[in-house]
Design a protein around this motif. Structure first.
Motif, PDB file in Angstrom:
ATOM      1  N   SER A  11       0.842  -1.243  -0.209  1.00 56.04           N
ATOM      2  CA  SER A  11       0.408   0.164  -0.369  1.00 56.04           C
ATOM      3  C   SER A  11       0.685   1.374   0.201  1.00 56.04           C
ATOM      4  CB  SER A  11      -0.538   0.294   0.757  1.00 56.04           C
ATOM      5  OG  SER A  11      -1.505   1.197   1.331  1.00 56.04           O
ATOM      6  N   THR A  12      -0.076   2.352  -0.752  1.00 59.56           N
ATOM      7  CA  THR A  12       1.743   3.723  -1.018  1.00 59.56           C
ATOM      8  C   THR A  12       1.742   4.312   0.436  1.00 59.56           C
ATOM      9  OG1 THR A  12      -0.370   4.933  -2.076  1.00 59.56           O
ATOM     10  CG2 THR A  12       1.622   3.734  -3.316  1.00 59.56           C
ATOM     11  N   GLN A  31      -0.978  -2.208  -5.576  1.00 61.90           N
ATOM     12  CA  GLN A  31      -0.795  -2.469  -4.991  1.00 61.90           C
ATOM     13  C   GLN A  31      -1.125  -3.216  -4.761  1.00 61.90           C
ATOM     14  OE1 GLN A  31      -1.431   1.340  -2.604  1.00 61.90           O
ATOM     15  NE2 GLN A  31      -3.310   1.129  -3.794  1.00 61.90           N
ATOM     16  N   ARG A  35      -5.338  -0.025   1.013  1.00 62.56           N
ATOM     17  CA  ARG A  35      -6.699   0.285   2.229  1.00 62.56           C
ATOM     18  C   ARG A  35      -7.364   1.433   1.432  1.00 62.56           C
ATOM     19  NH1 ARG A  35      -4.829   1.580   5.654  1.00 62.56           N
ATOM     20  NH2 ARG A  35      -2.437   2.063   5.536  1.00 62.56           N
ATOM     21  N   GLY A  36      -9.258   0.633   1.814  1.00 61.96           N
ATOM     22  CA  GLY A  36      -9.657   1.909   2.146  1.00 61.96           C
ATOM     23  C   GLY A  36     -10.251   2.679   3.266  1.00 61.96           C
ATOM     24  N   GLN A  37     -11.779   2.771   2.992  1.00 56.11           N
ATOM     25  CA  GLN A  37     -11.906   3.087   4.544  1.00 56.11           C
ATOM     26  C   GLN A  37     -12.334   2.343   4.913  1.00 56.11           C
ATOM     27  OE1 GLN A  37     -12.126   6.465   6.505  1.00 56.11           O
ATOM     28  NE2 GLN A  37     -10.573   7.528   4.788  1.00 56.11           N
ATOM     29  N   TRP A  42      -8.818  -1.726  -2.005  1.00 58.01           N
ATOM     30  CA  TRP A  42      -9.298  -1.127  -2.409  1.00 58.01           C
ATOM     31  C   TRP A  42      -8.307  -1.449  -4.259  1.00 58.01           C
ATOM     32  CZ3 TRP A  42     -11.918   3.764  -3.604  1.00 58.01           C
ATOM     33  CH2 TRP A  42     -10.472   5.028  -4.614  1.00 58.01           C
ATOM     34  N   LYS A 102     -18.868   7.446  -7.648  1.00 62.22           N
ATOM     35  CA  LYS A 102     -17.266   7.523  -7.130  1.00 62.22           C
ATOM     36  C   LYS A 102     -16.122   7.716  -8.274  1.00 62.22           C
ATOM     37  CE  LYS A 102     -14.512   6.104  -3.476  1.00 62.22           C
ATOM     38  NZ  LYS A 102     -14.627   5.784  -1.625  1.00 62.22           N
ATOM     39  N   GLY A 105     -11.363   8.261  -3.602  1.00 60.95           N
ATOM     40  CA  GLY A 105     -11.103   7.800  -2.680  1.00 60.95           C
ATOM     41  C   GLY A 105      -9.777   8.128  -1.888  1.00 60.95           C
ATOM     42  N   ILE A 125      -4.428   8.428  -1.861  1.00 63.56           N
ATOM     43  CA  ILE A 125      -5.182   8.877  -3.125  1.00 63.56           C
ATOM     44  C   ILE A 125      -5.898   8.474  -4.014  1.00 63.56           C
ATOM     45  CG2 ILE A 125      -6.412  11.080  -4.536  1.00 63.56           C
ATOM     46  CD1 ILE A 125      -4.902  12.719  -2.687  1.00 63.56           C
TER      47      ILE A 125
HETATM   48  C1  BTN Z   1     -11.540   4.727   0.096  1.00 69.66           C
HETATM   49  O1  BTN Z   1     -12.524   5.584  -0.571  1.00 69.66           O
HETATM   50  O2  BTN Z   1     -12.378   4.095   0.879  1.00 69.66           O
HETATM   51  C2  BTN Z   1     -10.323   5.701   0.291  1.00 69.66           C
HETATM   52  C3  BTN Z   1      -9.827   4.755  -0.458  1.00 69.66           C
HETATM   53  C4  BTN Z   1      -7.828   5.298  -0.820  1.00 69.66           C
HETATM   54  C5  BTN Z   1      -7.141   4.444  -1.373  1.00 69.66           C
HETATM   55  C6  BTN Z   1      -5.692   4.607  -1.595  1.00 69.66           C
HETATM   56  S1  BTN Z   1      -4.734   4.013  -3.187  1.00 69.66           S
HETATM   57  C7  BTN Z   1      -3.034   4.718  -2.283  1.00 69.66           C
HETATM   58  C8  BTN Z   1      -3.593   5.076  -1.270  1.00 69.66           C
HETATM   59  N1  BTN Z   1      -2.690   3.523  -0.051  1.00 69.66           N
HETATM   60  C9  BTN Z   1      -4.155   3.225   0.102  1.00 69.66           C
HETATM   61  O3  BTN Z   1      -3.345   2.005   0.310  1.00 69.66           O
HETATM   62  N2  BTN Z   1      -5.002   3.490   0.165  1.00 69.66           N
HETATM   63  C10 BTN Z   1      -4.758   5.205  -0.876  1.00 69.66           C
END
Ligand code: BTN
Length: 239
Positions: A11-12, A31, A35-37, A42, A102, A105, A125
């Motif tokens: 994950s960045t 990646q 990861r997301g929220q 993601w 969307k 994220g 992002i």
């Molecule tokens: C969401 O909408 O749930 C948030 C998503 C965020 C995704 C970005 S991609 C770059 C960065 N690295 C991750 O693992 N997540 C964020």
């Protein structure tokens, strides 16, 4: 910003967490554990999108004011998307939408210092740029390609984001009370002033977003006239 472009990371956000230098940015083509929220993953097809994170050491930003950073990031994304002719809106608290879909994220993770200030922030992002098909069950995804019908130049889009964010971040650090960021954010707030369905701890209701509270709460007026301030995860948008 110092840009590190790489093929693959977990994950960045995790990659940037291991860096020290303010304004270091990592953009990965893929990646393995994006990861997301809310513990979600993601989805991003390799080599087609923008998935990047950068490190900030904010100057004197109290934890209670952290939402201004989210506002600055969201505004910079919307303005970068506008350079492609795409009009997007900000869906509080972390999403960027085109219409009801969307396109981006945002995942911001803060470390606090003992005195209640933000010690550092990792801003992650994900912008859907040239992806055409989405396989996960994420609701209503779209991309710039789907919206415009054109392949979009990812480098140019990232450069536009960095340019706009640099200006907004200057305001965050040096003149956060001047209202420029708050006003611009309200202008672009998804569903602001319109009656729609929502759900909170008490159940479903019709409400109208009226603004954002001092700590980033979403202010929603109910039909009764009562206005509630919701924190992250306390209210869901219904279609
Ligand atoms: C969401 O909408 O749930 C948030 C998503 C965020 C995704 C970005 S991609 C770059 C960065 N690295 C991750 O693992 N997540 C964020």
């Amino acid at each position: 910003m110092r840009i590190i472009r790489t093929e693959e990371v977990t994950s960045t956000n995790d990659y940037i967490r291991q860096q020290d230098e303010h304004l270091t940015l990592c953009w990965a083509e893929s990646q393995t554990k994006g990861r997301g929220q809310k513990g979600n993953s993601w989805e991003s097809e390799k080599g087609r999108n923008l998935t990047f994170s950068f490190l900030l050491h904010p100057e004197r930003l109290p934890a209670g004011k952290q939402f201004i950073l989210s506002k600055a990031v969201s505004l910079a994304v919307v303005e970068a998307l506008r350079t492609t002719g795409t009009q997007a809106r900000i869906k509080w608290p972390n999403d960027i939408y085109v219409g009801d879909r969307k396109i981006c994220g945002i995942l911001i993770e803060h470390d606090l210092s003992g005195d209640g200030m933000i010690r550092r922030s990792v801003v992650g992002i994900g912008i859907n740029v040239n992806q055409q098909r989405f396989l996960s069950d994420a609701p209503n995804p779209t991309s710039l390609l789907l919206e415009t019908g054109r392949i979009c130049d990812r480098e140019a889009l990232l450069a536009a984001f960095i340019d706009r964010f640099t200006d907004f971040y200057h305001i965050v650090c040096h003149d956060p009370e001047n209202g420029l960021i708050d006003d611009a954010y309200l202008e672009l707030l998804y569903r602001k002033g319109e009656w729609h369905r929502y759900r909170d701890a008490e159940g479903c209701f019709e409400g109208r977003i009226t603004g954002i509270g001092p700590e980033g709460e979403l202010l929603v007026e109910k039909r009764s006239g009562a206005v509630n301030g919701y924190r992250f995860k306390e209210v869901s948008y219904l279609l």
